[in-house]
Design a protein around this motif. Structure first.
Motif, PDB file in Angstrom:
ATOM      1  N   LEU A  10      -7.712   1.452  -2.464  1.00  0.00           N
ATOM      2  CA  LEU A  10      -8.273   2.229  -3.565  1.00  0.00           C
ATOM      3  C   LEU A  10      -7.350   2.253  -4.774  1.00  0.00           C
ATOM      4  O   LEU A  10      -7.811   2.308  -5.913  1.00  0.00           O
ATOM      5  N   ALA A  11      -6.044   2.223  -4.509  1.00  0.00           N
ATOM      6  CA  ALA A  11      -5.077   2.398  -5.596  1.00  0.00           C
ATOM      7  C   ALA A  11      -4.799   1.111  -6.361  1.00  0.00           C
ATOM      8  O   ALA A  11      -4.662   1.121  -7.585  1.00  0.00           O
ATOM      9  N   ARG A  12      -4.738   0.015  -5.645  1.00  0.00           N
ATOM     10  CA  ARG A  12      -4.292  -1.229  -6.280  1.00  0.00           C
ATOM     11  C   ARG A  12      -5.403  -1.912  -7.059  1.00  0.00           C
ATOM     12  O   ARG A  12      -6.556  -1.931  -6.660  1.00  0.00           O
ATOM     13  N   ASP A  64       0.906   1.450  -8.686  1.00  0.00           N
ATOM     14  CA  ASP A  64      -0.469   1.709  -8.240  1.00  0.00           C
ATOM     15  C   ASP A  64      -0.462   2.548  -6.965  1.00  0.00           C
ATOM     16  O   ASP A  64      -1.251   3.497  -6.821  1.00  0.00           O
ATOM     17  N   ASP A  65       0.425   2.198  -6.032  1.00  0.00           N
ATOM     18  CA  ASP A  65       0.484   2.884  -4.739  1.00  0.00           C
ATOM     19  C   ASP A  65       0.820   4.367  -4.879  1.00  0.00           C
ATOM     20  O   ASP A  65       0.457   5.175  -4.013  1.00  0.00           O
ATOM     21  N   GLU A  66       1.492   4.712  -5.944  1.00  0.00           N
ATOM     22  CA  GLU A  66       1.872   6.116  -6.159  1.00  0.00           C
ATOM     23  C   GLU A  66       0.668   6.989  -6.484  1.00  0.00           C
ATOM     24  O   GLU A  66       0.737   8.217  -6.364  1.00  0.00           O
ATOM     25  N   ARG A  67      -0.458   6.355  -6.851  1.00  0.00           N
ATOM     26  CA  ARG A  67      -1.636   7.114  -7.266  1.00  0.00           C
ATOM     27  C   ARG A  67      -2.580   7.440  -6.110  1.00  0.00           C
ATOM     28  O   ARG A  67      -3.442   8.314  -6.245  1.00  0.00           O
ATOM     29  N   ASP A  68      -2.428   6.723  -4.986  1.00  0.00           N
ATOM     30  CA  ASP A  68      -3.327   6.978  -3.855  1.00  0.00           C
ATOM     31  C   ASP A  68      -2.671   6.459  -2.585  1.00  0.00           C
ATOM     32  O   ASP A  68      -2.001   5.426  -2.604  1.00  0.00           O
TER      33      ASP A  68
END
Length: 211
Positions: free
Chosen positions: A48-50, A39-43
């Motif tokens: 917002l990401a998790r 998830d963290d790789e997306r934002d």
């Protein structure tokens, strides 16, 4: 896994299954550290990401089916922990989150966990289990597994998640084969008790299953 969860008086209707609060891991925030890392790789902002996953809220789900890792649990401490905000409940980032991933125990999802997820997705399973409510199917399977694996004297109040996982696997090996297999298993327990010279009294043969 889209879902509709309707709650009323400590019971929830999840995809047509009426479930008690005990079916859910409400006292904990449950998560897969590897999923959160992805998830963290997306934002850059974890808030917002998790995102949580529906299956993480189910007590019978103890393994991430994507990464094959034991799910981690953090007990609720403050009132707002009940919202399970992953950025707050799991503050680890980057290297610290990597350490959680590396420390997580690899394991395969139990057949009981697979059954629960597939049934919620609308699939059919073993006939006897499908004839029960979802919660009754899970509870009967786990408690039979407790009896078969840990004996009638087992104190389930102190069970770890791994012990419940073992119980679920053991019980599912029987309940998935239907009424005849369940009857044979219970008769074998009773015969073993009598062979050892035990005197049947209330609950001492079937233990937690009787309770």
């Amino acid at each position: 896994m889209s879902h509709l969860l309707v709650c009323a008086k400590r019971r929830s209707d999840l995809r047509g299954n009426l479930l008690s609060s005990e079916f859910f891991a409400n006292a904990f925030t449950v998560f897969c550290s590897a999923c959160l890392r992805e998830d963290d790789e997306r934002d850059a902002d974890p808030a917002l990401a998790r995102r949580g996953r529906l299956i993480w809220t189910l007590r019978a789900v103890r393994t991430c089916p994507v990464h094959g890792l034991e799910l981690l649990r953090r007990k609720k401490v403050k009132w707002d922990d009940a919202f399970h905000q992953m950025a707050l409940r799991v503050p680890e980032r980057a290297a610290a989150l990597d350490e959680l991933v590396e420390a997580a125990t690899p394991q395969s999802p139990s057949p009981l966990q697979n059954y629960v997820i597939e049934r919620l997705d609308g699939a059919t399973g073993p006939i006897w289990l499908d004839s029960q409510t979802l919660e009754q199917a899970v509870r009967a399977t786990e408690m039979l597994g407790v009896l078969l694996k840990f004996g009638p004297g087992a104190e389930t109040g102190s069970f770890s998640e791994r012990q419940w996982d073992v119980a679920g696997r053991s019980g599912y090996a029987v309940t998935s084969r239907g009424e005849g297999a369940i009857r044979d298993a219970l008769q074998a327990v009773q015969a073993d008790f009598v062979r050892k010279g035990g005197k049947p009294e209330r609950g001492n043969v079937l233990g937690p299953l009787y309770g």
